[in-house]
Write an enzyme that holds these catalytic residues in place. Sequence first.
Site, short mmCIF file in Angstrom:
data_model
loop_
_atom_site.label_atom_id
_atom_site.label_comp_id
_atom_site.label_asym_id
_atom_site.label_seq_id
_atom_site.Cartn_x
_atom_site.Cartn_y
_atom_site.Cartn_z
N LYS A 11 12.48 62.44 4.01
CA LYS A 11 13.09 61.25 3.17
C LYS A 11 11.98 60.49 2.23
CE LYS A 11 14.03 59.11 7.12
NZ LYS A 11 13.40 60.19 8.09
N ARG A 42 19.08 52.28 10.86
CA ARG A 42 18.86 52.82 12.04
C ARG A 42 19.88 52.93 13.35
NH1 ARG A 42 13.72 54.54 10.17
NH2 ARG A 42 12.33 55.59 11.64
N ARG A 95 1.61 66.55 9.19
CA ARG A 95 1.74 65.64 8.14
C ARG A 95 0.38 64.69 8.16
NH1 ARG A 95 6.29 61.21 7.79
NH2 ARG A 95 5.76 60.81 9.90
N ARG A 151 10.68 59.86 19.37
CA ARG A 151 11.34 59.20 18.24
C ARG A 151 12.58 60.26 17.76
NH1 ARG A 151 6.74 60.21 14.19
NH2 ARG A 151 8.06 59.74 12.61
P1 AP5 Z 1 8.19 62.96 5.36
O1 AP5 Z 1 8.86 62.94 3.73
O2 AP5 Z 1 7.09 62.10 5.64
O3 AP5 Z 1 9.40 62.64 6.44
P2 AP5 Z 1 10.26 61.42 6.63
O4 AP5 Z 1 11.71 61.92 6.71
O5 AP5 Z 1 10.01 60.28 5.67
O6 AP5 Z 1 9.70 61.08 8.08
P3 AP5 Z 1 9.19 59.78 8.72
O7 AP5 Z 1 8.62 60.12 10.05
O8 AP5 Z 1 8.43 58.95 7.80
O9 AP5 Z 1 10.58 59.17 9.31
P4 AP5 Z 1 10.62 58.27 10.21
O10 AP5 Z 1 12.06 57.87 9.84
O11 AP5 Z 1 10.45 58.75 11.66
O12 AP5 Z 1 9.50 57.14 10.03
P5 AP5 Z 1 9.50 55.68 9.59
O13 AP5 Z 1 8.22 55.65 8.67
O14 AP5 Z 1 10.83 55.39 8.75
O15 AP5 Z 1 7.80 64.63 5.57
C1 AP5 Z 1 7.37 64.85 6.74
C2 AP5 Z 1 6.42 65.80 6.83
O16 AP5 Z 1 7.13 67.07 6.23
C3 AP5 Z 1 5.25 65.57 5.41
O17 AP5 Z 1 3.91 66.31 5.79
C4 AP5 Z 1 5.71 66.53 4.40
O18 AP5 Z 1 4.83 66.81 3.28
C5 AP5 Z 1 6.63 67.43 4.90
N1 AP5 Z 1 7.81 67.96 4.09
C6 AP5 Z 1 8.51 67.15 3.43
N2 AP5 Z 1 9.50 67.92 3.06
C7 AP5 Z 1 9.31 69.23 3.18
C8 AP5 Z 1 9.89 70.28 2.83
N3 AP5 Z 1 11.06 70.39 2.17
N4 AP5 Z 1 9.26 71.37 3.41
C9 AP5 Z 1 8.26 71.49 3.98
N5 AP5 Z 1 7.75 70.62 4.32
C10 AP5 Z 1 8.09 69.20 3.99
O19 AP5 Z 1 9.54 54.86 10.89
C11 AP5 Z 1 8.70 54.64 11.79
C12 AP5 Z 1 8.89 53.67 12.74
O20 AP5 Z 1 8.99 52.21 12.11
C13 AP5 Z 1 10.24 53.87 13.77
O21 AP5 Z 1 9.88 54.74 14.83
C14 AP5 Z 1 10.46 52.41 14.00
O22 AP5 Z 1 9.47 52.07 15.19
C15 AP5 Z 1 10.03 51.60 12.92
N6 AP5 Z 1 11.41 51.43 12.20
C16 AP5 Z 1 11.35 51.60 10.82
N7 AP5 Z 1 12.51 51.31 10.15
C17 AP5 Z 1 13.21 50.97 11.20
C18 AP5 Z 1 14.59 50.30 11.19
N8 AP5 Z 1 15.47 50.23 10.46
N9 AP5 Z 1 14.88 49.94 12.64
C19 AP5 Z 1 14.15 49.73 13.61
N10 AP5 Z 1 12.79 50.30 13.49
C20 AP5 Z 1 12.47 50.91 12.32
#
Ligand code: AP5
Length: 214
Positions: free
Chosen positions: A13, A87, A124, A168
């Site tokens: 994402k 979420r 990552r 997660r």
């Molecule tokens: P990346 O693009 O970083 O993936 P992502 O989907 O953004 O993954 P996240 O881990 O950031 O999502 P998340 O939803 O768990 O974390 P968030 O920060 O929102 O890609 C991942 C890897 O794959 C990278 O190395 C990239 O290079 C590689 N890649 C990408 N595309 C690829 C492809 N096509 N092929 C191969 N490799 C590829 O949330 C973190 C924490 O914050 C949560 O756990 C929670 O505690 C809190 N939080 C955030 N939002 C909320 C909410 N709305 N409500 C409650 N808690 C929340």
Amino acid sequence: MILVLVGPPGAGKGTQADMLVSRKGFRTLSTGDALRKHIKNRTDIGKVVADIMGRGELVPDDVLFKILEEELGTDKEEVVLLDGYPRNVEQAKTLSAIGTKNPVMGVVHVDVPKEMLVERLSGRRTCGSCSATFHVVTNPPQKNGVCDRCGEVLVQRPDDSEDKVQKRLEVYETSTEPVLSYYKNTNAYFRVDGVGTTDEVYTRLEDVVSGLLR
Ligand code: AP5
């Protein structure tokens, strides 16, 4: 207008949001990045959420609502990519409720099978300064351990360890998958296959976005 990107941890994402920002000029609001900024700056919110995020659990809805209020804006012409919100179904209802100020134009589900996610997350590396992300195999930085964008040191996010990733993924299944059902009954829902190179995924996503903007 809001374009929601929803999908499991590691689906890509953030990567796709960055590409849409640089190629289409959209603005992005990543709730994960916003929360990590609060932790880094040791704000009151940061102190509340650090342990919760470290455990891979969801932060309370009222904290997210504050972040949304502060950062969403009300310009209906501007496209804001919402990465990481909603979420759970409560958050989806909140987003619908604020829709008159800032309507949701579409909800794009970036779909990636679970077995690929652990590999993507364990490789990552993230810049603690500008939040750029890399992958040690599929998207390595030019200089090992250094951010291409701002030159700062790359680190592994504390919640990217294998046990936290499993947690997660469980949270995603129980809390976030129902959000997909919530939107599937509306004409705002679109599924994009998240398997393939980042450019291949982008092409599919761009198709959906162009259709929405037409
Ligand atoms: P990346 O693009 O970083 O993936 P992502 O989907 O953004 O993954 P996240 O881990 O950031 O999502 P998340 O939803 O768990 O974390 P968030 O920060 O929102 O890609 C991942 C890897 O794959 C990278 O190395 C990239 O290079 C590689 N890649 C990408 N595309 C690829 C492809 N096509 N092929 C191969 N490799 C590829 O949330 C973190 C924490 O914050 C949560 O756990 C929670 O505690 C809190 N939080 C955030 N939002 C909320 C909410 N709305 N409500 C409650 N808690 C929340």
